[in-house]
Design a protein around this motif. Structure first.
Motif, PDB file in Angstrom:
ATOM      1  N   GLN A  22       0.898  -1.088   0.220  1.00 17.33           N
ATOM      2  CA  GLN A  22      -0.088   0.085   0.051  1.00 17.33           C
ATOM      3  C   GLN A  22       0.761   1.506  -0.157  1.00 17.33           C
ATOM      4  OE1 GLN A  22      -2.360   0.621   3.643  1.00 17.33           O
ATOM      5  NE2 GLN A  22      -3.964   1.795   2.277  1.00 17.33           N
ATOM      6  N   GLN A  23       1.800   1.388   0.848  1.00 18.24           N
ATOM      7  CA  GLN A  23       2.857   2.354   0.958  1.00 18.24           C
ATOM      8  C   GLN A  23       3.514   2.590  -0.407  1.00 18.24           C
ATOM      9  OE1 GLN A  23       5.033   3.030   4.562  1.00 18.24           O
ATOM     10  NE2 GLN A  23       3.426   1.830   5.872  1.00 18.24           N
ATOM     11  N   ALA A  24       3.930   1.479  -1.002  1.00 16.92           N
ATOM     12  CA  ALA A  24       4.644   1.543  -2.344  1.00 16.92           C
ATOM     13  C   ALA A  24       3.927   2.168  -3.358  1.00 16.92           C
ATOM     14  CB  ALA A  24       5.309   0.327  -2.666  1.00 16.92           C
ATOM     15  N   LYS A  25       2.578   1.694  -3.163  1.00 18.79           N
ATOM     16  CA  LYS A  25       1.403   2.107  -4.350  1.00 18.79           C
ATOM     17  C   LYS A  25       1.530   3.624  -4.148  1.00 18.79           C
ATOM     18  CE  LYS A  25      -3.043   1.598  -5.989  1.00 18.79           C
ATOM     19  NZ  LYS A  25      -4.425   0.980  -5.698  1.00 18.79           N
ATOM     20  N   GLN A  26       1.223   4.147  -3.005  1.00 21.24           N
ATOM     21  CA  GLN A  26       1.234   5.663  -2.921  1.00 21.24           C
ATOM     22  C   GLN A  26       2.389   6.325  -3.357  1.00 21.24           C
ATOM     23  OE1 GLN A  26       0.934   5.801   1.563  1.00 21.24           O
ATOM     24  NE2 GLN A  26      -1.237   5.458   1.257  1.00 21.24           N
ATOM     25  N   LYS A  27       3.437   5.910  -3.706  1.00 17.50           N
ATOM     26  CA  LYS A  27       4.670   6.260  -4.048  1.00 17.50           C
ATOM     27  C   LYS A  27       4.949   5.811  -5.792  1.00 17.50           C
ATOM     28  CE  LYS A  27       7.549   7.463  -0.069  1.00 17.50           C
ATOM     29  NZ  LYS A  27       7.796   8.901  -0.316  1.00 17.50           N
ATOM     30  N   ASN A  28       3.685   5.112  -6.119  1.00 17.21           N
ATOM     31  CA  ASN A  28       4.104   4.858  -7.419  1.00 17.21           C
ATOM     32  C   ASN A  28       5.155   3.722  -7.758  1.00 17.21           C
ATOM     33  OD1 ASN A  28       2.956   4.691 -10.172  1.00 17.21           O
ATOM     34  ND2 ASN A  28       4.466   6.330 -10.906  1.00 17.21           N
ATOM     35  N   VAL A  29       5.337   3.016  -6.712  1.00 19.02           N
ATOM     36  CA  VAL A  29       6.611   2.142  -6.761  1.00 19.02           C
ATOM     37  C   VAL A  29       5.836   0.366  -7.166  1.00 19.02           C
ATOM     38  CG1 VAL A  29       8.325   0.733  -5.597  1.00 19.02           C
ATOM     39  CG2 VAL A  29       8.127   3.250  -5.657  1.00 19.02           C
ATOM     40  N   PRO A  30       6.010  -0.037  -8.129  1.00 20.17           N
ATOM     41  CA  PRO A  30       5.570  -1.386  -8.426  1.00 20.17           C
ATOM     42  C   PRO A  30       6.090  -2.410  -7.322  1.00 20.17           C
ATOM     43  CG  PRO A  30       6.656  -0.916 -10.334  1.00 20.17           C
ATOM     44  CD  PRO A  30       6.760   0.239  -9.338  1.00 20.17           C
ATOM     45  N   VAL A  31       5.230  -3.562  -7.060  1.00 22.82           N
ATOM     46  CA  VAL A  31       5.723  -4.386  -5.837  1.00 22.82           C
ATOM     47  C   VAL A  31       5.653  -5.981  -6.602  1.00 22.82           C
ATOM     48  CG1 VAL A  31       5.713  -5.716  -3.780  1.00 22.82           C
ATOM     49  CG2 VAL A  31       5.375  -3.245  -3.960  1.00 22.82           C
ATOM     50  N   ILE A  32       6.869  -6.488  -6.647  1.00 23.19           N
ATOM     51  CA  ILE A  32       6.847  -7.977  -7.189  1.00 23.19           C
ATOM     52  C   ILE A  32       6.807  -8.689  -5.933  1.00 23.19           C
ATOM     53  CG2 ILE A  32       8.065  -9.789  -8.439  1.00 23.19           C
ATOM     54  CD1 ILE A  32       9.301  -7.522 -10.109  1.00 23.19           C
ATOM     55  N   SER A  33       5.774  -9.814  -5.672  1.00 19.68           N
ATOM     56  CA  SER A  33       5.839 -10.731  -4.536  1.00 19.68           C
ATOM     57  C   SER A  33       6.599 -12.140  -4.957  1.00 19.68           C
ATOM     58  CB  SER A  33       4.418 -11.092  -4.315  1.00 19.68           C
ATOM     59  OG  SER A  33       4.205 -11.739  -2.946  1.00 19.68           O
ATOM     60  N   TYR A  34       7.808 -12.019  -4.318  1.00 18.73           N
ATOM     61  CA  TYR A  34       8.866 -13.063  -4.673  1.00 18.73           C
ATOM     62  C   TYR A  34       8.820 -14.139  -3.714  1.00 18.73           C
ATOM     63  CZ  TYR A  34      13.563 -14.884  -5.596  1.00 18.73           C
ATOM     64  OH  TYR A  34      14.365 -15.618  -5.964  1.00 18.73           O
ATOM     65  N   ASP A  35       8.522 -15.376  -4.358  1.00 13.44           N
ATOM     66  CA  ASP A  35       8.541 -16.693  -3.683  1.00 13.44           C
ATOM     67  C   ASP A  35       7.224 -16.930  -3.021  1.00 13.44           C
ATOM     68  OD1 ASP A  35      10.226 -19.099  -3.950  1.00 13.44           O
ATOM     69  OD2 ASP A  35      10.009 -19.043  -1.670  1.00 13.44           O
ATOM     70  N   ARG A  36       6.937 -15.888  -2.040  1.00 10.07           N
ATOM     71  CA  ARG A  36       5.836 -16.092  -1.120  1.00 10.07           C
ATOM     72  C   ARG A  36       4.647 -15.041  -1.677  1.00 10.07           C
ATOM     73  NH1 ARG A  36       8.610 -16.090   5.078  1.00 10.07           N
ATOM     74  NH2 ARG A  36       9.866 -18.236   4.342  1.00 10.07           N
ATOM     75  N   LEU A  37       3.435 -15.344  -1.499  1.00  8.16           N
ATOM     76  CA  LEU A  37       2.435 -14.334  -1.881  1.00  8.16           C
ATOM     77  C   LEU A  37       1.972 -13.736  -0.710  1.00  8.16           C
ATOM     78  CD1 LEU A  37       0.461 -13.808  -4.294  1.00  8.16           C
ATOM     79  CD2 LEU A  37      -0.918 -15.432  -3.434  1.00  8.16           C
ATOM     80  N   ILE A  38       1.865 -12.372  -1.268  1.00  5.36           N
ATOM     81  CA  ILE A  38       1.350 -11.351  -0.166  1.00  5.36           C
ATOM     82  C   ILE A  38      -0.124 -11.005  -0.471  1.00  5.36           C
ATOM     83  CG2 ILE A  38       1.509  -8.780   0.344  1.00  5.36           C
ATOM     84  CD1 ILE A  38       4.333  -8.975  -0.794  1.00  5.36           C
ATOM     85  N   ASP A  39      -1.004 -11.074   0.404  1.00  4.67           N
ATOM     86  CA  ASP A  39      -2.166 -10.727   0.373  1.00  4.67           C
ATOM     87  C   ASP A  39      -2.603  -9.352   0.265  1.00  4.67           C
ATOM     88  OD1 ASP A  39      -5.053 -11.109   0.385  1.00  4.67           O
ATOM     89  OD2 ASP A  39      -5.183 -11.658   2.577  1.00  4.67           O
ATOM     90  N   SER A  40      -2.448  -9.123  -1.104  1.00 11.35           N
ATOM     91  CA  SER A  40      -2.992  -7.474  -1.577  1.00 11.35           C
ATOM     92  C   SER A  40      -3.277  -7.549  -2.846  1.00 11.35           C
ATOM     93  CB  SER A  40      -1.601  -6.723  -1.357  1.00 11.35           C
ATOM     94  OG  SER A  40      -1.709  -5.404  -2.083  1.00 11.35           O
ATOM     95  N   ALA A  41      -4.238  -7.046  -3.310  1.00 10.84           N
ATOM     96  CA  ALA A  41      -4.912  -6.579  -4.542  1.00 10.84           C
ATOM     97  C   ALA A  41      -3.944  -5.836  -5.298  1.00 10.84           C
ATOM     98  CB  ALA A  41      -6.281  -6.385  -4.513  1.00 10.84           C
ATOM     99  N   ASP A  42      -3.082  -5.065  -4.643  1.00 10.64           N
ATOM    100  CA  ASP A  42      -2.338  -4.129  -5.417  1.00 10.64           C
ATOM    101  C   ASP A  42      -0.736  -4.432  -5.998  1.00 10.64           C
ATOM    102  OD1 ASP A  42      -4.384  -2.078  -4.959  1.00 10.64           O
ATOM    103  OD2 ASP A  42      -3.682  -1.699  -3.022  1.00 10.64           O
ATOM    104  N   LEU A  43      -0.642  -5.836  -5.820  1.00 10.49           N
ATOM    105  CA  LEU A  43       0.488  -6.230  -6.302  1.00 10.49           C
ATOM    106  C   LEU A  43       0.654  -6.206  -7.655  1.00 10.49           C
ATOM    107  CD1 LEU A  43       0.933  -9.823  -4.272  1.00 10.49           C
ATOM    108  CD2 LEU A  43       2.423  -7.710  -3.967  1.00 10.49           C
ATOM    109  N   SER A  44       1.846  -6.065  -8.293  1.00  6.04           N
ATOM    110  CA  SER A  44       2.049  -5.894  -9.746  1.00  6.04           C
ATOM    111  C   SER A  44       1.987  -7.494 -10.137  1.00  6.04           C
ATOM    112  CB  SER A  44       3.432  -5.173 -10.043  1.00  6.04           C
ATOM    113  OG  SER A  44       2.966  -3.846  -9.658  1.00  6.04           O
ATOM    114  N   TYR A  45       3.117  -8.092  -9.736  1.00  4.86           N
ATOM    115  CA  TYR A  45       3.083  -9.563 -10.250  1.00  4.86           C
ATOM    116  C   TYR A  45       3.640 -10.575  -8.912  1.00  4.86           C
ATOM    117  CZ  TYR A  45       3.573  -7.484 -14.936  1.00  4.86           C
ATOM    118  OH  TYR A  45       3.504  -7.189 -16.119  1.00  4.86           O
TER     119      TYR A  45
END
Length: 381
Positions: A132-155
């Motif tokens: 969420q905080q990364a999205k506010q700064k327009n920074v995409p997030v790749i969930s690596y190896d473990r899945l994060i429970d967020s609809a705002d993930l990029s990949y």
């Protein structure tokens, strides 16, 4: 009464004040506009404008007790980024099993102006605040190896994690049948961390096989933080409670927890160890397989995983949005664009053709003096 000269001075002063006021207004607007653009671009260029050939890419890993992160993921990812973008840099941090620490590390990276975050979460739910905080700064997030429970993930980049559990369960059942262990005999299950979404998938896959096998699960444990010491302590308690002879098989979710259970069994004086599963193809796990202490592990080819993550991070830094292979749903039901790799079960039969052939380890790293005879017996040179 004001003279003509006085009037001219008043007029001149008013004119100067108007000019100064107008200049101040222009400067104020320019300053506010600059601040607005900075926030929109991520406070230092994160994920927005800037020279993508010199991008900072954040790599956040979850803990220090899992050997693969220091030995494989970090160096492989860093090397891949440097190979594909020589001017780019990797900002690295390890959470040491602390979700709050990982949040602080992410915030620091965002302040430093990373353009992309590659995040392997210690806690998949807590890490949603990082996204969420990364999205506010327009920074995409790749969930690596473990899945994060967020609809705002990029990949999301990982492996078919339920299949990992199925491979472990299938290998364990096959080993028990090969030893002619009677149906109804007991298994203990040492699962992964309760805060790791992947661990629940490993467990589900393993139960799918074990529950239909005819063997009985005597007890199971979700290991906090994947801590081998906690797995060992729990296993020691179960050995005392159940009796070592009642434990005919051990499902361990990874090599490190498996090593903890093996240590507990040996401390209890068990000479003929039951089949024990694992995951991550750690060097210690591979060597235990060669010595006969551990039956199998699951090899997840970290190099292609790290390479895919590095390539994707660089493309995101360049403003690209490549197509994914599939989608995976988070615990909350959001569909995330994903890349899933295939895991491989490893026993003594295919150590040479998997982890050594792929360059994860050299034969000399595996075949130290203690394991030289076992390596020779299994054709590892």
């Amino acid at each position: 009464m004001k003279t003509a000269t006085t009037k001219r001075r008043i007029t001149k002063t008013a004119t100067m004040r108007a000019v100064v006021g107008a200049a101040a207004l222009v400067l104020s607007v320019a300053t506010l506009t600059g601040c607005s653009n900075g926030a929109g671009n991520g406070g230092g260029g994160g994920g927005g404008t800037g020279d993508a050939s010199k991008a900072k890419i954040g790599l956040l890993l979850p803990d220090s007790v899992t050997a693969r992160y220091a030995s494989a993921d970090k160096p492989l990812f860093t090397a891949e980024v440097k190979s594909k973008c020589p001017g780019c840099s990797v900002v690295y941090a390890n959470a040491d099993g602390d979700a709050s620490k990982q949040l602080q590390q992410a915030q620091s990276m965002l302040t430093q102006g990373v353009k992309v975050l590659v995040l392997d979460p210690f806690d998949g739910e807590a890490a949603a605040s990082i996204v969420q905080q990364a999205k506010q700064k327009n920074v995409p997030v790749i969930s690596y190896d473990r899945l994060i429970d967020s609809a705002d993930l990029s990949y999301y980049i990982s492996f078919d994690n339920e299949k990992v559990g199925e491979l472990q369960g299938t290998a364990l059942v096959a080993a028990l049948k090969a030893k002619n262990v009677a149906e109804g005999s007991g298994i203990i299950m040492v699962n992964g961390s309760p805060t790791d979404n992947n661990a629940s998938q490993f467990k589900a896959g393993a139960h799918k096989v074990i529950d239909a096998s005819g063997y009985k699960v005597l007890a199971e444990y979700d290991t906090p933080g994947w801590d081998p010491a906690k797995a060992q302590d729990w296993a020691a308690g179960q050995i005392s409670k159940l009796g070592a002879d009642k434990i005919t098989g051990v499902y361990a979710a990874n090599d490190d927890t498996g090593g903890g259970v093996i240590a507990a069994l040996k401390s209890a004086g068990v000479k003929k160890l039951p089949p024990v599963t694992g995951q991550d193809a750690s060097l210690a796990g591979i060597q235990r397989i060669l010595s006969g202490e551990q039956y199998m592990t699951v090899y997840k080819a970290f190099k292609p995983e790290a390479s895919q993550a590095a390539d994707l991070a660089i493309q995101l830094a360049q403003g690209k949005k490549p197509a994914a292979d599939t989608t995976v749903k988070t615990a909350g039901g959001a569909s995330i664009k994903s890349f899933l790799l295939d895991p491989v079960a490893v026993t003594t039969a295919n150590i040479e053709s998997t982890v050594i052939k792929d360059g994860l380890y050299t034969a000399s790293q595996v075949c130290t003096s203690e394991y030289a005879s076992a390596c020779s017996s299994n054709g590892i040179k």
